[in-house]
Design a protein around this motif. Structure first.
Motif, PDB file in Angstrom:
ATOM      1  N   UNK A   1      -3.932  -4.717  -2.327  1.00 26.84           N
ATOM      2  CA  UNK A   1      -4.091  -5.028  -0.899  1.00 26.84           C
ATOM      3  C   UNK A   1      -2.739  -5.292  -0.250  1.00 26.84           C
ATOM      4  N   UNK A   2      -1.857  -5.941  -1.005  1.00 28.25           N
ATOM      5  CA  UNK A   2      -0.524  -6.240  -0.479  1.00 28.25           C
ATOM      6  C   UNK A   2       0.237  -4.943  -0.189  1.00 28.25           C
ATOM      7  N   UNK A   3       0.146  -3.995  -1.132  1.00 31.14           N
ATOM      8  CA  UNK A   3       0.803  -2.690  -0.943  1.00 31.14           C
ATOM      9  C   UNK A   3       0.271  -1.960   0.278  1.00 31.14           C
ATOM     10  N   UNK A   4      -1.031  -2.048   0.499  1.00 32.38           N
ATOM     11  CA  UNK A   4      -1.624  -1.428   1.690  1.00 32.38           C
ATOM     12  C   UNK A   4      -1.108  -2.127   2.945  1.00 32.38           C
TER      13      UNK A   4
ATOM     14  N   UNK B   1       2.487   2.417  -5.173  1.00 29.82           N
ATOM     15  CA  UNK B   1       2.991   1.141  -5.670  1.00 29.82           C
ATOM     16  C   UNK B   1       4.224   1.368  -6.536  1.00 29.82           C
ATOM     17  N   UNK B   2       5.275   0.566  -6.367  1.00 34.85           N
ATOM     18  CA  UNK B   2       6.476   0.743  -7.182  1.00 34.85           C
ATOM     19  C   UNK B   2       6.244   0.303  -8.620  1.00 34.85           C
ATOM     20  N   UNK B   3       7.024   0.871  -9.534  1.00 33.74           N
ATOM     21  CA  UNK B   3       6.894   0.538 -10.954  1.00 33.74           C
ATOM     22  C   UNK B   3       7.806  -0.637 -11.295  1.00 33.74           C
TER      23      UNK B   3
ATOM     24  N   UNK C   1      -4.567  -4.150  -8.790  1.00 35.95           N
ATOM     25  CA  UNK C   1      -4.157  -3.023  -7.939  1.00 35.95           C
ATOM     26  C   UNK C   1      -5.359  -2.447  -7.191  1.00 35.95           C
ATOM     27  N   UNK C   2      -6.467  -3.173  -7.253  1.00 35.24           N
ATOM     28  CA  UNK C   2      -7.683  -2.735  -6.576  1.00 35.24           C
ATOM     29  C   UNK C   2      -7.432  -2.619  -5.070  1.00 35.24           C
ATOM     30  N   UNK C   3      -8.114  -1.670  -4.452  1.00 34.63           N
ATOM     31  CA  UNK C   3      -8.056  -1.431  -3.004  1.00 34.63           C
ATOM     32  C   UNK C   3      -6.767  -0.755  -2.545  1.00 34.63           C
ATOM     33  N   UNK C   4      -5.926  -0.312  -3.492  1.00 36.82           N
ATOM     34  CA  UNK C   4      -4.767   0.478  -3.072  1.00 36.82           C
ATOM     35  C   UNK C   4      -5.133   1.954  -3.163  1.00 36.82           C
ATOM     36  N   UNK C   5      -4.944   2.675  -2.081  1.00 44.78           N
ATOM     37  CA  UNK C   5      -5.265   4.099  -2.037  1.00 44.78           C
ATOM     38  C   UNK C   5      -3.973   4.884  -1.886  1.00 44.78           C
ATOM     39  N   UNK C   6      -3.492   5.536  -2.975  1.00 46.20           N
ATOM     40  CA  UNK C   6      -2.265   6.325  -2.843  1.00 46.20           C
ATOM     41  C   UNK C   6      -2.473   7.515  -1.912  1.00 46.20           C
ATOM     42  N   UNK C   7      -1.421   7.914  -1.242  1.00 50.57           N
ATOM     43  CA  UNK C   7      -1.497   9.075  -0.352  1.00 50.57           C
ATOM     44  C   UNK C   7      -1.527  10.337  -1.207  1.00 50.57           C
ATOM     45  N   UNK C   8      -2.553  11.152  -1.031  1.00 54.45           N
ATOM     46  CA  UNK C   8      -2.721  12.363  -1.839  1.00 54.45           C
ATOM     47  C   UNK C   8      -1.758  13.462  -1.395  1.00 54.45           C
TER      48      UNK C   8
END
Length: 592
Positions: free
Chosen positions: A463-466, A473-475, A486-493
């Motif tokens: 959620x923070x990343x969003x 999300x950075x490694x 990391x729930x609720x983070x949706x990477x850009x496809x």
């Protein structure tokens, strides 16, 4: 006394005029006060000025925005007036404060009063300015009053031999608790050790800590403690004829908290700004990187077109900091994005609202932040954003006499995250600043003084990343090596981060050059190197060059690892690979 019958309508002021104080204030100073618009004293001024003028040491604990600066500037000038005219290099007074901005403000406030003294020179000594120029000016012109930060004062006292401190009359330590928090103990001890013991000393702060108590024991002779508190109604008192409880914040200040998830914070913030467009607002962030990021993102949002947004933090050059502060001070409405460099003592006129997007690492700073509004009897409001798991902070502050009211999230707030992510896709600068801000926030969160409330291992980084509008999300070790959600983070496809360009053409051109240099470095490293028994100058130069190239190559490898993990994350999401394969391919199975 009934305030309705008072000759002074401002509730933040007493009915005591400066001309009524005993010992009497000199005519030139009274005239300077009148010209500056000051006729009546605030409580802290009425209590402190007579004490210092009577040669008493004071430890003053008063709510921020209560007029502490004049409470020490006026008596300091009065004491110096009684002294014999000093020689050019005789230092008669020193005022120390924790930041450059606050020292500059004190210096400017003091000038009309210093001007009433004949043949008397004051000097501002702060970092960011050329120390050699300061030394030269002192040696050539002298200085009788030094106003500055501990670091620069300590440096000047070490470099300049001509200054004479034997007849020093007054030492003032402003924001004394912050002086100690910022690690100036060593410099302060060194400065104080060079000063005569027979002097007047004043400690001023909105929060008297144990460390300040220790400092007062070392530097003050039988000090008189002055404690001035605002009165505020107790929030949990339902009895008619409400009792008043002492508060650490100004009486005209409305204190609220807004509880929302990390991915909803930017939308709630923007909605708040839009609904208060005509107001003057300060927004506090946790780190300098966060200020930099939101300083480039917010102006790109359509709904904030036409807003004046100014950034200020401690890593900016001194000239840029001064320009930012001057610009915001001159505005009637606008927004200042800043760190705690602007939390203490600064008197910026007309601030209507304080927004704490991130609660401060040090809870003592909360009071100083909100004290930038509702100053000297005016009205103001403050809102602190809290994540659901941080709600215990409300009770923590209530116990510390800072009661908060709940503010509900706006249901009609438009979602601005897609627009933020779109800006990141169009400009590499936005993308990189977002990643740096995200990383700096998590690492600063780990250093929270209230770690039992702000538990970094419970952060929902998805959620923070969003909320930061990240594309992925950075490694970073804190994310990779801990079970942070990391729930609720949706990477850009369908996006290759390497293909994102800088909007600034000169930066993009330089990036292409850097990438080419890294490519050549990798090719150079892959070639077998001939071993020479007698290293020549050319061979030495080559070793230096390849070391630089190796560092460049490492950056490329890091970026490639990010891209690889991003591709694997997409495969996991689509079901092409399962979680065990994902863990094996990313190396996280070794940590289980």
């Amino acid at each position: 006394m009934d305030t309705t019958e008072s000759p002074n309508p401002n509730r933040a002021l007493t009915n005591t005029r400066f001309s009524d104080l005993k010992p009497s204030i000199s005519e030139p100073v009274l005239e300077a006060l009148t010209n500056s618009g000051f006729d009546y004293c605030t409580p802290v001024q009425a209590a402190t000025i007579p004490l210092l003028c009577s040669y008493k040491d004071v430890a003053v604990d008063a709510a921020t925005g209560s007029g502490k600066t004049l409470a020490f500037v006026v008596p300091l000038v009065e004491i110096l007036r009684r002294s014999s005219s000093p020689k050019p290099h005789q230092v008669m007074g020193i005022i120390i404060s924790p930041t450059r901005e606050l020292s500059s403000q004190i210096y400017n406030v003091a000038q009309p009063f210093i001007a009433t003294l004949s043949n008397f020179k004051s000097m501002l000594l702060v970092g960011g300015m050329d120390v050699k120029a300061d030394v030269k000016m002192i040696e050539e012109e002298g200085a009788n009053l030094l106003i500055g930060t501990p670091g620069r004062l300590f440096d000047i006292m070490d470099r300049v031999d001509v200054l004479d401190f034997r007849n020093l009359e007054v030492l003032i330590l402003d924001e004394a608790d912050r002086l100690l928090d910022m690690g100036f103990q060593k410099q302060l001890n060194s400065i104080i050790s060079r000063l005569p013991k027979l002097r007047r000393t004043g400690l001023f702060s909105a929060t008297q800590t144990e460390a300040v108590e220790e400092l007062s024991k070392a530097g003050l002779r039988n000090p008189v403690k002055v404690e001035v508190r605002a009165e505020t109604k107790s929030l949990n008192n339902s009895v008619s004829g409400q009792q008043l409880a002492p508060s650490k914040t100004p009486s005209g200040l409305l204190l609220e908290y807004l509880e929302c998830e990390a991915d909803k914070k930017p939308s709630q913030l923007v909605d708040l700004l839009v609904k208060n467009k005509s107001k003057k607002i300060i927004i506090y962030f946790m780190t300098c990187a966060c200020v930099d990021y939101w300083g480039v993102v917010l102006p790109r949002l359509t709904v904030l077109n036409g807003f004046s947004l100014i950034s200020l933090h401690g890593k900016m050059k001194q000239t840029a900091r001064e320009k930012a502060l001057t610009s915001f001070t001159s505005l009637t409405s606008g927004i200042l994005l800043c760190t705690d460099v602007a939390a203490r003592g600064l008197d910026i006129p007309g601030v209507d609202c304080i927004v704490q997007y991130d609660p401060p690492q040090d809870p003592n700073v909360f009071v100083h932040r909100v004290g930038r509004t509702a100053r000297l009897g005016r009205q103001g409001s403050s809102i602190v954003f809290l994540l659901p798991k941080e709600e215990a902070y409300v009770e923590f502050l209530r116990i510390r006499r800072v009661p908060l009211l709940e503010r509900k999230c706006a249901d009609d707030a438009p979602d601005v995250v897609p627009q933020i992510r779109s800006a990141a896709k169009k400009d590499r600068d936005v993308m990189e600043k977002g990643l740096r801000a995200f990383v700096s926030y998590i690492r600063a969160y780990k250093e929270h003084h209230c770690s039992y409330i702000f538990r970094w291992k419970e952060l929902e980084v998805g959620k923070l990343g969003m909320g930061y509008g990240l594309l992925q999300l950075p490694s970073m070790p804190e994310v990779k090596h801990h079970s942070l959600s990391t729930k609720d983070f949706t990477p850009v496809d369908d996006l290759n981060l390497e293909e994102i360009k800088y909007k600034d053409k000169s930066r993009q051109k330089q990036r292409r050059k850097n990438l080419q240099a890294k490519k050549e470095a990798r090719q150079q490293e892959s070639k077998p190197q001939k071993v020479s028994k007698t290293p020549s100058a050319a061979a030495t130069a080559m070793r230096k060059k390849t070391a630089k190239q190796r560092r460049a190559a490492q950056t490329v490898e890091d970026e490639e690892e990010l891209a690889r993990e991003y591709r694997l994350l997409k495969k996991l999401k689509k079901g092409t690979i399962d979680e065990s394969e994902f863990e094996k391919l990313t190396g996280t199975d070794e940590l289980l």
